[in-house]
Design a protein around this motif. Structure first.
Motif, PDB file in Angstrom:
ATOM      1  N   ALA A  33      31.430  31.865  45.212  1.00  0.00           N
ATOM      2  CA  ALA A  33      30.005  32.146  45.013  1.00  0.00           C
ATOM      3  C   ALA A  33      29.457  32.983  46.156  1.00  0.00           C
ATOM      4  O   ALA A  33      28.661  33.909  45.927  1.00  0.00           O
ATOM      5  N   LYS A  34      29.884  32.690  47.362  1.00  0.00           N
ATOM      6  CA  LYS A  34      29.414  33.465  48.516  1.00  0.00           C
ATOM      7  C   LYS A  34      29.891  34.912  48.434  1.00  0.00           C
ATOM      8  O   LYS A  34      29.139  35.834  48.720  1.00  0.00           O
ATOM      9  N   ARG A  35      31.143  35.112  48.015  1.00  0.00           N
ATOM     10  CA  ARG A  35      31.664  36.479  47.865  1.00  0.00           C
ATOM     11  C   ARG A  35      30.898  37.279  46.819  1.00  0.00           C
ATOM     12  O   ARG A  35      30.684  38.468  46.975  1.00  0.00           O
ATOM     13  N   ALA A  36      30.506  36.604  45.736  1.00  0.00           N
ATOM     14  CA  ALA A  36      29.830  37.284  44.630  1.00  0.00           C
ATOM     15  C   ALA A  36      28.313  37.277  44.774  1.00  0.00           C
ATOM     16  O   ALA A  36      27.619  37.826  43.924  1.00  0.00           O
ATOM     17  N   ALA A  37      27.803  36.651  45.823  1.00  0.00           N
ATOM     18  CA  ALA A  37      26.363  36.517  46.043  1.00  0.00           C
ATOM     19  C   ALA A  37      25.707  35.804  44.864  1.00  0.00           C
ATOM     20  O   ALA A  37      24.684  36.238  44.344  1.00  0.00           O
ATOM     21  N   GLN A  42      26.032  28.799  39.309  1.00  0.00           N
ATOM     22  CA  GLN A  42      26.245  29.958  38.440  1.00  0.00           C
ATOM     23  C   GLN A  42      27.723  30.254  38.269  1.00  0.00           C
ATOM     24  O   GLN A  42      28.162  30.635  37.178  1.00  0.00           O
ATOM     25  N   VAL A  43      28.507  30.070  39.319  1.00  0.00           N
ATOM     26  CA  VAL A  43      29.957  30.254  39.222  1.00  0.00           C
ATOM     27  C   VAL A  43      30.544  29.227  38.257  1.00  0.00           C
ATOM     28  O   VAL A  43      31.387  29.566  37.421  1.00  0.00           O
ATOM     29  N   LEU A  62      25.855  40.764  34.091  1.00  0.00           N
ATOM     30  CA  LEU A  62      25.900  41.290  35.453  1.00  0.00           C
ATOM     31  C   LEU A  62      26.468  40.269  36.434  1.00  0.00           C
ATOM     32  O   LEU A  62      27.210  40.634  37.352  1.00  0.00           O
ATOM     33  N   ALA A  63      26.149  38.999  36.247  1.00  0.00           N
ATOM     34  CA  ALA A  63      26.720  37.954  37.103  1.00  0.00           C
ATOM     35  C   ALA A  63      28.232  37.870  36.905  1.00  0.00           C
ATOM     36  O   ALA A  63      28.983  37.728  37.868  1.00  0.00           O
ATOM     37  N   ALA A  70      34.213  40.277  42.730  1.00  0.00           N
ATOM     38  CA  ALA A  70      34.423  39.504  43.948  1.00  0.00           C
ATOM     39  C   ALA A  70      35.807  38.850  43.958  1.00  0.00           C
ATOM     40  O   ALA A  70      36.407  38.694  45.021  1.00  0.00           O
ATOM     41  N   LEU A  71      36.313  38.476  42.788  1.00  0.00           N
ATOM     42  CA  LEU A  71      37.660  37.904  42.717  1.00  0.00           C
ATOM     43  C   LEU A  71      38.745  38.973  42.832  1.00  0.00           C
ATOM     44  O   LEU A  71      39.911  38.657  43.045  1.00  0.00           O
TER      45      LEU A  71
END
Length: 98
Positions: A33-37, A42-43, A62-63, A70-71
């Motif tokens: 979640a931190k990597r993807a902001a 939400q993750v 978009l999420a 991010a992955l």
């Protein structure tokens, strides 16, 4: 006669493709979640396929795009996950000479 298995047990046995990719990269939900902001909730929604939890469809897409980026999911991995044939990289001998 065989008894039917409960749906909850079947869903618990099978993890989503996003969950398995996150675990292959040895990331926790919080780290991903931190990597993807994104928020950790939400993750979890994305991994469980609960896109209806987002305010709108565009927000959900978009999420998902941010999470996949991010992955580090590449083109070949995305094709394999979607069940499309994965072709080997094209050989371009002319590109080598240049």
């Amino acid at each position: 006669m065989e008894l039917a298995r409960p749906l909850a047990a079947e869903a618990a046995e099978k993890s989503s493709a996003l969950t398995s990719l996150r675990l292959q990269r040895k990331l926790t939900i919080e780290e991903a979640a931190k990597r993807a902001a994104l928020w950790p909730e939400q993750v979890e929604w994305l991994e469980e396929g609960r896109l209806y939890r987002f305010p709108g469809t565009e927000t959900a897409v978009l999420a998902l795009l941010r999470y996949a980026t991010a992955l580090g999911i590449d083109h070949h991995e995305a094709r394999a996950l979607s069940g499309m044939p994965v072709e080997p990289p094209s050989r371009r001998p002319v590109a080598r000479w240049i």
